[in-house]
Design an enzyme around this catalytic site. Sequence first.
Site, PDB file in Angstrom:
ATOM      1  N   LYS A 180     -44.852  25.912 -15.097  1.00  0.00           N
ATOM      2  CA  LYS A 180     -45.976  26.298 -15.967  1.00  0.00           C
ATOM      3  C   LYS A 180     -46.357  27.698 -15.483  1.00  0.00           C
ATOM      4  O   LYS A 180     -46.904  27.855 -14.385  1.00  0.00           O
ATOM      5  CB  LYS A 180     -47.081  25.266 -15.782  1.00  0.00           C
ATOM      6  CG  LYS A 180     -48.418  25.342 -16.509  1.00  0.00           C
ATOM      7  CD  LYS A 180     -48.851  26.592 -17.078  1.00  0.00           C
ATOM      8  CE  LYS A 180     -50.270  26.595 -17.566  1.00  0.00           C
ATOM      9  NZ  LYS A 180     -50.890  27.905 -17.296  1.00  0.00           N
ATOM     10  N   GLY A 237     -53.556  27.487  -6.172  1.00  0.00           N
ATOM     11  CA  GLY A 237     -54.633  28.004  -7.024  1.00  0.00           C
ATOM     12  C   GLY A 237     -55.965  27.473  -6.577  1.00  0.00           C
ATOM     13  O   GLY A 237     -56.193  27.266  -5.372  1.00  0.00           O
ATOM     14  N   SER A 238     -56.851  27.233  -7.554  1.00  0.00           N
ATOM     15  CA  SER A 238     -58.225  26.845  -7.219  1.00  0.00           C
ATOM     16  C   SER A 238     -58.301  25.381  -6.811  1.00  0.00           C
ATOM     17  O   SER A 238     -57.444  24.568  -7.152  1.00  0.00           O
ATOM     18  CB  SER A 238     -59.118  27.069  -8.438  1.00  0.00           C
ATOM     19  OG  SER A 238     -58.703  26.218  -9.489  1.00  0.00           O
ATOM     20  N   ARG A 239     -59.386  25.049  -6.119  1.00  0.00           N
ATOM     21  CA  ARG A 239     -59.586  23.657  -5.733  1.00  0.00           C
ATOM     22  C   ARG A 239     -59.792  22.792  -6.980  1.00  0.00           C
ATOM     23  O   ARG A 239     -59.255  21.687  -7.079  1.00  0.00           O
ATOM     24  CB  ARG A 239     -60.805  23.535  -4.815  1.00  0.00           C
ATOM     25  CG  ARG A 239     -60.862  22.181  -4.172  1.00  0.00           C
ATOM     26  CD  ARG A 239     -62.137  21.927  -3.419  1.00  0.00           C
ATOM     27  NE  ARG A 239     -62.440  22.900  -2.397  1.00  0.00           N
ATOM     28  CZ  ARG A 239     -63.423  22.742  -1.511  1.00  0.00           C
ATOM     29  NH1 ARG A 239     -64.160  21.656  -1.533  1.00  0.00           N
ATOM     30  NH2 ARG A 239     -63.686  23.667  -0.621  1.00  0.00           N
ATOM     31  N   GLY A 241     -58.595  23.290  -9.981  1.00  0.00           N
ATOM     32  CA  GLY A 241     -57.304  23.103 -10.654  1.00  0.00           C
ATOM     33  C   GLY A 241     -56.450  22.078  -9.928  1.00  0.00           C
ATOM     34  O   GLY A 241     -55.897  21.157 -10.532  1.00  0.00           O
ATOM     35  N   GLU A 261     -51.943  23.694  -2.861  1.00  0.00           N
ATOM     36  CA  GLU A 261     -52.492  24.552  -1.810  1.00  0.00           C
ATOM     37  C   GLU A 261     -53.690  25.231  -2.450  1.00  0.00           C
ATOM     38  O   GLU A 261     -53.537  25.902  -3.465  1.00  0.00           O
ATOM     39  CB  GLU A 261     -51.389  25.534  -1.387  1.00  0.00           C
ATOM     40  CG  GLU A 261     -51.676  26.230  -0.100  1.00  0.00           C
ATOM     41  CD  GLU A 261     -52.214  27.602  -0.361  1.00  0.00           C
ATOM     42  OE1 GLU A 261     -53.465  27.711  -0.414  1.00  0.00           O
ATOM     43  OE2 GLU A 261     -51.426  28.520  -0.540  1.00  0.00           O
ATOM     44  N   CYS A 298     -54.698  33.581   0.300  1.00  0.00           N
ATOM     45  CA  CYS A 298     -55.178  32.264   0.728  1.00  0.00           C
ATOM     46  C   CYS A 298     -55.480  32.270   2.222  1.00  0.00           C
ATOM     47  O   CYS A 298     -56.238  31.446   2.703  1.00  0.00           O
ATOM     48  CB  CYS A 298     -54.171  31.183   0.378  1.00  0.00           C
ATOM     49  SG  CYS A 298     -52.484  31.734   0.497  1.00  0.00           S
ATOM     50  N   GLU A 387     -64.682  28.653   0.475  1.00  0.00           N
ATOM     51  CA  GLU A 387     -63.949  29.899   0.209  1.00  0.00           C
ATOM     52  C   GLU A 387     -64.642  30.755  -0.860  1.00  0.00           C
ATOM     53  O   GLU A 387     -65.099  30.257  -1.885  1.00  0.00           O
ATOM     54  CB  GLU A 387     -62.536  29.547  -0.292  1.00  0.00           C
ATOM     55  CG  GLU A 387     -61.681  30.757  -0.636  1.00  0.00           C
ATOM     56  CD  GLU A 387     -60.337  30.357  -1.274  1.00  0.00           C
ATOM     57  OE1 GLU A 387     -59.318  30.495  -0.595  1.00  0.00           O
ATOM     58  OE2 GLU A 387     -60.324  29.899  -2.435  1.00  0.00           O
TER      59      GLU A 387
HETATM   60  P1  NAP Z   1     -56.403  28.297 -11.220  1.00  0.00           P
HETATM   61  O1  NAP Z   1     -57.513  28.526 -12.148  1.00  0.00           O
HETATM   62  O2  NAP Z   1     -56.470  27.097 -10.364  1.00  0.00           O
HETATM   63  O3  NAP Z   1     -55.048  28.253 -12.096  1.00  0.00           O
HETATM   64  C1  NAP Z   1     -53.773  28.060 -11.507  1.00  0.00           C
HETATM   65  C2  NAP Z   1     -52.866  27.383 -12.532  1.00  0.00           C
HETATM   66  O4  NAP Z   1     -53.286  26.047 -12.748  1.00  0.00           O
HETATM   67  C3  NAP Z   1     -52.858  28.056 -13.875  1.00  0.00           C
HETATM   68  O5  NAP Z   1     -51.564  27.970 -14.426  1.00  0.00           O
HETATM   69  C4  NAP Z   1     -53.807  27.212 -14.682  1.00  0.00           C
HETATM   70  O6  NAP Z   1     -53.433  27.287 -16.016  1.00  0.00           O
HETATM   71  C5  NAP Z   1     -53.586  25.818 -14.114  1.00  0.00           C
HETATM   72  N1  NAP Z   1     -54.794  24.995 -14.173  1.00  0.00           N
HETATM   73  C6  NAP Z   1     -56.000  25.317 -13.633  1.00  0.00           C
HETATM   74  N2  NAP Z   1     -56.888  24.313 -13.853  1.00  0.00           N
HETATM   75  C7  NAP Z   1     -56.211  23.358 -14.532  1.00  0.00           C
HETATM   76  C8  NAP Z   1     -56.591  22.080 -15.056  1.00  0.00           C
HETATM   77  N3  NAP Z   1     -57.839  21.612 -14.928  1.00  0.00           N
HETATM   78  N4  NAP Z   1     -55.665  21.362 -15.710  1.00  0.00           N
HETATM   79  C9  NAP Z   1     -54.408  21.835 -15.856  1.00  0.00           C
HETATM   80  N5  NAP Z   1     -53.991  23.031 -15.401  1.00  0.00           N
HETATM   81  C10 NAP Z   1     -54.887  23.792 -14.738  1.00  0.00           C
HETATM   82  O7  NAP Z   1     -56.174  29.519 -10.253  1.00  0.00           O
HETATM   83  P2  NAP Z   1     -56.214  31.105 -10.526  1.00  0.00           P
HETATM   84  O8  NAP Z   1     -56.331  31.392 -11.972  1.00  0.00           O
HETATM   85  O9  NAP Z   1     -55.065  31.659  -9.844  1.00  0.00           O
HETATM   86  O10 NAP Z   1     -57.493  31.601  -9.756  1.00  0.00           O
HETATM   87  C11 NAP Z   1     -58.768  31.016  -9.872  1.00  0.00           C
HETATM   88  C12 NAP Z   1     -59.370  30.752  -8.500  1.00  0.00           C
HETATM   89  O11 NAP Z   1     -58.423  30.025  -7.710  1.00  0.00           O
HETATM   90  C13 NAP Z   1     -59.657  31.970  -7.650  1.00  0.00           C
HETATM   91  O12 NAP Z   1     -60.889  32.546  -7.927  1.00  0.00           O
HETATM   92  C14 NAP Z   1     -59.595  31.416  -6.254  1.00  0.00           C
HETATM   93  O13 NAP Z   1     -60.828  30.867  -5.896  1.00  0.00           O
HETATM   94  C15 NAP Z   1     -58.583  30.333  -6.336  1.00  0.00           C
HETATM   95  N6  NAP Z   1     -57.237  30.716  -5.811  1.00  0.00           N
HETATM   96  C16 NAP Z   1     -56.938  30.340  -4.583  1.00  0.00           C
HETATM   97  C17 NAP Z   1     -55.705  30.665  -4.057  1.00  0.00           C
HETATM   98  C18 NAP Z   1     -55.337  30.265  -2.693  1.00  0.00           C
HETATM   99  O14 NAP Z   1     -54.243  30.607  -2.285  1.00  0.00           O
HETATM  100  N7  NAP Z   1     -56.156  29.546  -1.969  1.00  0.00           N
HETATM  101  C19 NAP Z   1     -54.768  31.374  -4.804  1.00  0.00           C
HETATM  102  C20 NAP Z   1     -55.104  31.744  -6.094  1.00  0.00           C
HETATM  103  C21 NAP Z   1     -56.354  31.389  -6.583  1.00  0.00           C
HETATM  104  P3  NAP Z   1     -54.436  27.333 -17.281  1.00  0.00           P
HETATM  105  O15 NAP Z   1     -55.697  27.962 -16.838  1.00  0.00           O
HETATM  106  O16 NAP Z   1     -53.633  28.103 -18.275  1.00  0.00           O
HETATM  107  O17 NAP Z   1     -54.575  25.893 -17.616  1.00  0.00           O
END
Ligand code: NAP
Length: 502
Positions: A180, A237-239, A241, A261, A298, A387
């Site tokens: 994805k 990604g996010s917690r 997600g 992660e 991260c 975080e």
């Molecule tokens: P994200 O919002 O978690 O998205 C990552 C992926 O997961 C995207 O492809 C997103 O696609 C999908 N996704 C997110 N929520 C979902 C759900 N409820 N159901 C299904 N798919 C879902 O992460 P991000 O856009 O990279 O960044 C947002 C936040 O994540 C940052 O502000 C940061 O706090 C955190 N982050 C943390 C790390 C780390 O390494 N710790 C790395 C990156 C980001 P869609 O939105 O298209 O569904």
Amino acid sequence: MTGENMIAGERRQSSETFRAKDAATGEAFGEPFFAATDSDVADACEAAAEAQKVFGALPLSERAAFLRLVADKIDALGDTLTQRAMKETGLPEARLNGERGRTVGQLRLFAAEVENGAWQALRIDHADADRTPPKPDLRLRMIPLGPVAVFGASNFPLAFSVAGGDTASAFAAGCCVVVKGHPAHPGTSELVAGAITEAVAKAGLPAGVFSLLNGTENTLGEALVKDPRIAAVGFTGSRGGGLALMRHAAERRVPIPVYAEMSSVNPVTLLPSRLAEAPEDLAQAYVGSLSMGAGQFCTNPGIAVVAKGVEGDAFVAAAKEALEQVGPQVMLTDGIAGAYRSGRDRVAASAGVQELLTSTCDLRNATPYLYRVSGKDWLTNHALGEEVFGPLGLIVTVADFDEMLAIARSLQGQLTCTIHMDAADTEEGKALMPVLERKAGRLLANGFPTGVEVCDAMVHGGPYPASTNFGATSVGTLSIRRFLRPVCYQNMPQYLLPEDLR
Ligand code: NAP
């Protein structure tokens, strides 16, 4: 660039589209990207399940050759890939070139790992008919789980995305992959997916070994995780997600593992004698790690713990001075920039928190923030351990070593914990170690946690909320274990035994 989904080698359009955004301006640009439909998800998963029968049983030399082919195809994209990733992520050229090297390097590392075969963990217990009761013949090996859903990360558009660590380790384990793609870098994803698709064809593998699905709605990821043919999930990604994907995986008729992660503040504890030696140097190095890549790592060290007093004050003053020199940096997405600002508001409004450095953080531009709080106030506010993704530092000043230890004990799960110490800090270091090793996947002495080596001994993972599965790592060769499971063959006739166990 066509913007199409890649379903088992076939490029497909749909009626829903979205556009890539220029990271620097936030403006949409270029060709539309087609959002994958439910039938695209089903077709990609069906093709993966079919291909799994061949790919999972491939001789290891051929699996290794395929991984090297993927690396070669990505290398061949050269500057086209870097330029596209720069436009979509705002990350600088040198960083992206380095990340490309890391991406192909880890594919080649996994090729060597596949060949060395130690990951198969073969074990043989011979039968003993004379024992009472008789002992059976028992033979163990690891087998691939099946098709893996990989969610590309926004902050590593190459090394943790379409052909990143999750994909490389899943391929190495013998699992087909359905990615994805992260909507923040769809063009970068398409280029890399094209390289993998070419490698699949050139290696003569079934096309279902790899598919890429594009989209911007959570429903796409949900459908993918809930597809019964998917056997495991890799996510960075996010917690929110990661937890949503875990819920979806648990709601299936057959639940599956989710290796997510998610979030970590990577505390850095500076012990008194070491701090007294060089508070300014340590502060400079801390700021470098904190602000690198707009803090979008991260392993960003969001929290520093120092004893209050002259040296602690010198550290705080030097960190402030160094951070004042850091200019605005473009963040990866509007969402990440928005989350950074609301994280800052939460920290700034917390009881006892003193603002040391503020700035105007407009739209996508991140400027650093620095705050200080006493150990006592930090310990009473659990949210200060959460975080904030970006260059925001919180310096916790403690009254004594007992308070330092209390902070270590109350930390949430982390990817990393760091101690700065010298010989005179040995006793404190010894007291901290058994606490910190239960909190984090990686412990560092006298360093900073950004920069994750891809190698055999790396652990990039940790107790919740750093990850959903603290028994695993998402970086390094051990990450292959996530996508394997052990099977024991008891008294199996030779002709039915897998060749490597005969
Ligand atoms: P994200 O919002 O978690 O998205 C990552 C992926 O997961 C995207 O492809 C997103 O696609 C999908 N996704 C997110 N929520 C979902 C759900 N409820 N159901 C299904 N798919 C879902 O992460 P991000 O856009 O990279 O960044 C947002 C936040 O994540 C940052 O502000 C940061 O706090 C955190 N982050 C943390 C790390 C780390 O390494 N710790 C790395 C990156 C980001 P869609 O939105 O298209 O569904």
